[in-house]
Motif scaffolding. Sequence first.
Motif, short mmCIF file in Angstrom:
data_model
loop_
_atom_site.label_atom_id
_atom_site.label_comp_id
_atom_site.label_asym_id
_atom_site.label_seq_id
_atom_site.Cartn_x
_atom_site.Cartn_y
_atom_site.Cartn_z
N SER A 175 2.09 2.87 -3.91
CA SER A 175 0.97 2.13 -4.15
C SER A 175 0.44 1.60 -2.81
O SER A 175 1.07 1.49 -1.90
N HIS A 176 -0.70 1.10 -3.10
CA HIS A 176 -1.51 0.03 -1.95
C HIS A 176 -0.63 -0.97 -1.39
O HIS A 176 -0.53 -1.19 0.00
N SER A 178 2.69 -1.43 -1.88
CA SER A 178 3.98 -1.05 -1.39
C SER A 178 3.92 -0.52 0.09
O SER A 178 4.65 -0.72 1.01
#
Length: 312
Positions: A175-176, A178
């Motif tokens: 994800s963005h 992470s």
Amino acid sequence: MREQELIQRILAEVRKAVLGKDTVLAQVLLAILARGHVLLEDIPGVGKTTMALAFSRALGLRYQRVQFTPDVMPSDLTGFSIFNQETNAFDYRPGALMCNLFLADELNRATSRTQSALLEAMEEGQVTVDGVSRPIGQPFVVIATQNPVGAAGTQPLPDSQLDRFALRLSLGYPSHRSEAAMVRQRQTGNPLDRVEQVADHAQLEQLRQAADQIYVSDDVLDYLLALVAATRQHPLILQGASPRATLALTCVSRALALASGRDYVLPEDVQAVFPHVIAHRLVLSPKAEDSQPARDELLAALIRGVRPPCLR
């Protein structure tokens, strides 16, 4: 439950190096507890090697990695014999498989002979060199990766080899949030250096034995068998799940129950692991679109079509 606490400690250490993939990490650990092997189908660079290294460090496992190409020989995995002039005898030189956690990177680029050598190790826990079989130390876990089918230089893995993997998983893109955390984390050093050993071979074996002793009632077993039978009877499935798949589904369900702090398996445990244990073992008919979404929907339909038992 003491086992549940240790499982959470192991996962906490691995999460220091692999961010935002808690579900996949938990599933890999389930396979390890179930004495199974894992197939990761993913694009390069999403953290497969980092994850395997993190598990090896958290569990105190001796780690080996082979980047598979068509020129990798079976002897690279099994080892070979070399003549010793001083003793006038052949000495055995161990190969890469003589470890506890073996990462087979891009397995679907290897030749059939090399894959056969790996199959023996996965199934029988041994290697054979010059007619002599040598056991591989326990625990022994294979985490194999394969490029998506159709990538340059690859070939589909045989059905018999796919059937040896307890689970097929995918890490996927982060994800963005992470990915941003990963970049910041790397600015202060290698996150693998922060992973500490929290279990040894004896403790891992205790966890495995605890998973083996998880109770499966007759009702839950009948439900599990009905799900497997449904894969063999569906008109869009040419080849359903094998008896080996039934055993793997039972073992992984037990491991999930252990990780959840229970000493018995629920139908929900079977449902949760069913797609990851079964999907890669099915051969779909030409009428069925052979893609991951199609397989996911088909497996979801199978689960909906088999009524779970009402446990008291």
